[in-house]
Design an enzyme around this catalytic site. Sequence first.
Site, PDB file in Angstrom:
ATOM      1  N   GLU A  79     -26.065 -12.858   2.782  1.00 40.69           N
ATOM      2  CA  GLU A  79     -25.054 -12.450   3.766  1.00 40.69           C
ATOM      3  C   GLU A  79     -25.670 -11.806   5.005  1.00 40.69           C
ATOM      4  O   GLU A  79     -25.346 -12.183   6.131  1.00 40.69           O
ATOM      5  CB  GLU A  79     -24.055 -11.470   3.133  1.00 40.69           C
ATOM      6  CG  GLU A  79     -23.051 -10.953   4.159  1.00 40.69           C
ATOM      7  CD  GLU A  79     -21.932 -10.132   3.574  1.00 40.69           C
ATOM      8  OE1 GLU A  79     -22.020  -9.707   2.420  1.00 40.69           O
ATOM      9  OE2 GLU A  79     -20.951  -9.917   4.301  1.00 40.69           O
TER      10      GLU A  79
ATOM     11  N   ASP B 299     -24.939 -11.875  -2.146  1.00 46.38           N
ATOM     12  CA  ASP B 299     -24.201 -10.833  -1.442  1.00 46.38           C
ATOM     13  C   ASP B 299     -24.762  -9.506  -1.929  1.00 46.38           C
ATOM     14  O   ASP B 299     -24.545  -9.114  -3.082  1.00 46.38           O
ATOM     15  CB  ASP B 299     -22.696 -10.921  -1.748  1.00 46.38           C
ATOM     16  CG  ASP B 299     -21.902 -10.002  -0.828  1.00 46.38           C
ATOM     17  OD1 ASP B 299     -22.486  -9.023  -0.315  1.00 46.38           O
ATOM     18  OD2 ASP B 299     -20.697 -10.256  -0.637  1.00 46.38           O
TER      19      ASP B 299
ATOM     20  N   ILE C 141     -24.162  -6.355  -1.210  1.00 44.82           N
ATOM     21  CA  ILE C 141     -23.089  -5.432  -1.616  1.00 44.82           C
ATOM     22  C   ILE C 141     -21.773  -6.137  -1.299  1.00 44.82           C
ATOM     23  O   ILE C 141     -21.445  -6.365  -0.131  1.00 44.82           O
ATOM     24  CB  ILE C 141     -23.151  -4.078  -0.878  1.00 44.82           C
ATOM     25  CG1 ILE C 141     -24.488  -3.363  -1.184  1.00 44.82           C
ATOM     26  CG2 ILE C 141     -21.971  -3.196  -1.298  1.00 44.82           C
ATOM     27  CD1 ILE C 141     -24.606  -1.950  -0.605  1.00 44.82           C
ATOM     28  N   ASP C 142     -21.051  -6.525  -2.328  1.00 43.56           N
ATOM     29  CA  ASP C 142     -19.721  -7.087  -2.109  1.00 43.56           C
ATOM     30  C   ASP C 142     -18.730  -5.957  -2.323  1.00 43.56           C
ATOM     31  O   ASP C 142     -18.789  -5.244  -3.325  1.00 43.56           O
ATOM     32  CB  ASP C 142     -19.437  -8.240  -3.078  1.00 43.56           C
ATOM     33  CG  ASP C 142     -18.116  -8.904  -2.734  1.00 43.56           C
ATOM     34  OD1 ASP C 142     -17.938  -9.315  -1.582  1.00 43.56           O
ATOM     35  OD2 ASP C 142     -17.245  -8.979  -3.619  1.00 43.56           O
TER      36      ASP C 142
ATOM     37  N   THR D 112     -18.202  -3.870   0.618  1.00 45.22           N
ATOM     38  CA  THR D 112     -18.909  -2.863   1.438  1.00 45.22           C
ATOM     39  C   THR D 112     -17.946  -1.771   1.910  1.00 45.22           C
ATOM     40  O   THR D 112     -18.307  -0.594   1.939  1.00 45.22           O
ATOM     41  CB  THR D 112     -19.610  -3.542   2.633  1.00 45.22           C
ATOM     42  OG1 THR D 112     -20.565  -4.474   2.114  1.00 45.22           O
ATOM     43  CG2 THR D 112     -20.356  -2.530   3.500  1.00 45.22           C
TER      44      THR D 112
ATOM     45  N   ASP E 131     -19.788 -14.567  -1.449  1.00 40.89           N
ATOM     46  CA  ASP E 131     -18.781 -13.818  -2.219  1.00 40.89           C
ATOM     47  C   ASP E 131     -18.459 -14.533  -3.536  1.00 40.89           C
ATOM     48  O   ASP E 131     -17.980 -13.904  -4.484  1.00 40.89           O
ATOM     49  CB  ASP E 131     -17.471 -13.694  -1.423  1.00 40.89           C
ATOM     50  CG  ASP E 131     -17.629 -12.889  -0.134  1.00 40.89           C
ATOM     51  OD1 ASP E 131     -18.224 -11.807  -0.190  1.00 40.89           O
ATOM     52  OD2 ASP E 131     -17.155 -13.361   0.926  1.00 40.89           O
TER      53      ASP E 131
HETATM   54  C1  IPD Z   1     -15.684  -8.838   1.352  1.00 43.82           C
HETATM   55  C2  IPD Z   1     -15.020  -8.474   0.068  1.00 43.82           C
HETATM   56  C3  IPD Z   1     -13.523  -8.420   0.264  1.00 43.82           C
HETATM   57  C4  IPD Z   1     -13.000  -9.712   0.782  1.00 43.82           C
HETATM   58  C5  IPD Z   1     -13.715 -10.136   2.031  1.00 43.82           C
HETATM   59  C6  IPD Z   1     -15.207 -10.163   1.807  1.00 43.82           C
HETATM   60  P1  IPD Z   1     -18.082  -7.802   1.809  1.00 43.82           P
HETATM   61  O1  IPD Z   1     -17.077  -8.895   1.185  1.00 43.82           O
HETATM   62  O2  IPD Z   1     -15.320  -9.418  -0.931  1.00 43.82           O
HETATM   63  O3  IPD Z   1     -12.858  -8.211  -0.948  1.00 43.82           O
HETATM   64  O4  IPD Z   1     -11.638  -9.551   1.038  1.00 43.82           O
HETATM   65  O5  IPD Z   1     -13.266 -11.414   2.389  1.00 43.82           O
HETATM   66  O6  IPD Z   1     -15.835 -10.506   3.019  1.00 43.82           O
HETATM   67  O7  IPD Z   1     -17.927  -7.888   3.295  1.00 43.82           O
HETATM   68  O8  IPD Z   1     -17.656  -6.491   1.282  1.00 43.82           O
HETATM   69  O9  IPD Z   1     -19.385  -8.271   1.337  1.00 43.82           O
HETATM   70 CA    CA Z   2     -21.439  -7.961   1.490  1.00 38.32          CA
END
Ligand code: IPD
Ligand code: CA
Length: 278
Positions: free
Chosen positions: A71, A91, A93-94, A96, A220
């Site tokens: 990412e 990813d 940190i999913d 964030t 994701d």
């Molecule tokens: C996000 C998270 C969030 C989702 C977003 C993603 P990130 O990833 O998964 O739940 O709604 O579409 O982009 O930005 O925290 O890696």
């Molecule tokens: Ca992320």
Amino acid sequence: MASEKTQEWFSVAINLVKEAGQVVRDAIKKKKNIETKSSAVDLVTESDKAVEKLLIDGLSSAFPDHKFIGEESVAGGEKCVLTAEPTWIIDPIDGTMNFVHSLPYTCISVGLWVDKRAELGIVFNPVLNQMFTAIRGQGAFLNGERIWASGQKELSQALVFAEMGTSLDPVKVDTVLTNITTLMPKVHGLRAMGSCALNMCQVASGGMDVCYEFGVHAWDMAAAYLIIAEAGGTVVDTEGGDFDLMRRRVLCAATPELAAAIAPLLKQYQPQPDGSCN
Ligand code: IPD
Ligand code: CA
């Protein structure tokens, strides 16, 4: 049994993910340096970058021929292209936004795709110590115990994640709100927790029956896709057709019947697919 090669890929990756988990655990309660990306609510911190570097450095030194989609590397200008070659999709940190607020619903997500097919998936919430794993053909696990999707077929009995996303584009926002309005009277309950990968793992482990989202990225979904598939769940496009990792839309359900009941109710939205603009 997984091939020796896959087993080696898995054990190198899981050790690095555990190491990365320590970085997240150490940082979650502390003050973060926060930058914004595609919108005011699309965030990155120094920990996202540190975790991605740790994972890519470790994996590329173990497997020099492998490719990467990460990412934060893509945010920094790297190409987001999935070829047939072994590709780690990361990813760091999913969730964030949750991490920034010290909400412990956040994870590290690492998937390996080979020949454009998911080979292994690791999703780790290091704060709650939940390690979701899958190797193709070997089942899905949470902390080493086999997990299964719920088997729910009835829409009226389904607990559904209706995620918000990180885009403030008015058309996207309208899509999110319209879908909530449509679904609320038809399902058992609606939730939104802020991590696509963890949401998908909740469907895989039977606590939730559905999750869907428009605007997510390959990183994701790449790991959790396999975890749901190996847990007996269904992953399709939001219109109900075949899932496409690069299309930035996903509908996950405990059963094909539930996916078929929800897809026609959703107002659709097509973001710019991954890889189409870099
Ligand atoms: C996000 C998270 C969030 C989702 C977003 C993603 P990130 O990833 O998964 O739940 O709604 O579409 O982009 O930005 O925290 O890696
Ligand atoms: Ca992320």
